[in-house]
Motif scaffolding. Structure first.
Motif, PDB file in Angstrom:
ATOM      1  N   THR A 124      41.257  32.554  15.778  1.00  0.00           N
ATOM      2  CA  THR A 124      41.649  33.477  14.725  1.00  0.00           C
ATOM      3  C   THR A 124      40.524  34.455  14.435  1.00  0.00           C
ATOM      4  N   SER A 125      40.809  35.735  14.653  1.00  0.00           N
ATOM      5  CA  SER A 125      39.806  36.756  14.345  1.00  0.00           C
ATOM      6  C   SER A 125      39.814  37.037  12.849  1.00  0.00           C
ATOM      7  N   PHE A 126      38.760  37.680  12.383  1.00  0.00           N
ATOM      8  CA  PHE A 126      38.667  38.057  10.980  1.00  0.00           C
ATOM      9  C   PHE A 126      39.855  38.932  10.596  1.00  0.00           C
ATOM     10  N   GLU A 127      40.158  39.909  11.441  1.00  0.00           N
ATOM     11  CA  GLU A 127      41.236  40.849  11.140  1.00  0.00           C
ATOM     12  C   GLU A 127      42.598  40.154  11.074  1.00  0.00           C
ATOM     13  N   THR A 128      42.840  39.216  11.991  1.00  0.00           N
ATOM     14  CA  THR A 128      44.099  38.468  11.991  1.00  0.00           C
ATOM     15  C   THR A 128      44.222  37.621  10.731  1.00  0.00           C
ATOM     16  N   ALA A 129      43.135  36.928  10.368  1.00  0.00           N
ATOM     17  CA  ALA A 129      43.148  36.087   9.171  1.00  0.00           C
ATOM     18  C   ALA A 129      43.365  36.930   7.921  1.00  0.00           C
ATOM     19  N   LEU A 130      42.706  38.075   7.843  1.00  0.00           N
ATOM     20  CA  LEU A 130      42.844  38.950   6.679  1.00  0.00           C
ATOM     21  C   LEU A 130      44.265  39.498   6.582  1.00  0.00           C
ATOM     22  N   CYS A 131      44.853  39.882   7.701  1.00  0.00           N
ATOM     23  CA  CYS A 131      46.234  40.376   7.719  1.00  0.00           C
ATOM     24  C   CYS A 131      47.199  39.294   7.240  1.00  0.00           C
TER      25      CYS A 131
ATOM     26  N   LEU B  48      51.776  27.861   1.272  1.00  0.00           N
ATOM     27  CA  LEU B  48      51.130  29.157   1.480  1.00  0.00           C
ATOM     28  C   LEU B  48      49.724  29.168   0.901  1.00  0.00           C
ATOM     29  N   TYR B  49      49.562  28.538  -0.262  1.00  0.00           N
ATOM     30  CA  TYR B  49      48.242  28.463  -0.893  1.00  0.00           C
ATOM     31  C   TYR B  49      47.266  27.696   0.001  1.00  0.00           C
ATOM     32  N   GLU B  50      47.714  26.575   0.568  1.00  0.00           N
ATOM     33  CA  GLU B  50      46.859  25.794   1.462  1.00  0.00           C
ATOM     34  C   GLU B  50      46.488  26.596   2.711  1.00  0.00           C
ATOM     35  N   GLU B  51      47.454  27.321   3.264  1.00  0.00           N
ATOM     36  CA  GLU B  51      47.163  28.154   4.433  1.00  0.00           C
ATOM     37  C   GLU B  51      46.171  29.246   4.072  1.00  0.00           C
ATOM     38  N   ALA B  52      46.378  29.874   2.917  1.00  0.00           N
ATOM     39  CA  ALA B  52      45.469  30.934   2.472  1.00  0.00           C
ATOM     40  C   ALA B  52      44.053  30.402   2.283  1.00  0.00           C
ATOM     41  N   ASP B  53      43.936  29.195   1.746  1.00  0.00           N
ATOM     42  CA  ASP B  53      42.622  28.591   1.547  1.00  0.00           C
ATOM     43  C   ASP B  53      41.890  28.439   2.879  1.00  0.00           C
ATOM     44  N   GLN B  54      42.589  27.978   3.915  1.00  0.00           N
ATOM     45  CA  GLN B  54      41.988  27.842   5.240  1.00  0.00           C
ATOM     46  C   GLN B  54      41.615  29.201   5.830  1.00  0.00           C
ATOM     47  N   LEU B  55      42.457  30.208   5.609  1.00  0.00           N
ATOM     48  CA  LEU B  55      42.164  31.552   6.110  1.00  0.00           C
ATOM     49  C   LEU B  55      40.942  32.148   5.418  1.00  0.00           C
ATOM     50  N   ILE B  56      40.782  31.873   4.144  1.00  0.00           N
ATOM     51  CA  ILE B  56      39.602  32.347   3.413  1.00  0.00           C
ATOM     52  C   ILE B  56      38.336  31.713   3.980  1.00  0.00           C
TER      53      ILE B  56
END
Length: 92
Positions: free
Chosen positions: A11-18, A40-48
């Motif tokens: 996962t690139s930074f840009e992909t995670a941010l998108c 969604l919150y749990e997924e967002a936490d991992q992306l952060i």
């Protein structure tokens, strides 16, 4: 559900941010259930976490080449340019 060890290496930074932006829009729409919101919150936490790691890694890699007063690179004893760690200027 993806965990950070499965998702992080590809996962690139840009992909995670998108994806974070998509999650925010979905959660703000008011159309998702409580269970879906929690997922969604749990997924967002991992992306952060991924985004923070990518930013920290990039910051560590940034270096400034040291130049003398005439604008020429300063060379060390090994004839390679001298570098110093990148430091963010204080805004105070």
């Amino acid at each position: 559900m993806n965990n950070s060890s499965d998702q992080e290496p590809t996962t690139s930074f840009e992909t995670a941010l998108c994806r974070l932006e998509e999650i925010l829009e979905k959660m703000n729409s008011g159309t998702v259930s409580l269970d879906e919101s929690l997922k969604l919150y749990e997924e967002a936490d991992q992306l952060i976490i991924i985004c923070n790691k990518r930013l920290n890694d990039a910051e560590r890699k940034i270096e400034i080449l040291v130049k003398n007063r005439s604008g020429e690179l300063t060379l060390g004893n090994d004839d390679k340019p001298i570098i110093q760690d990148f430091k963010i200027a204080s805004t105070s």
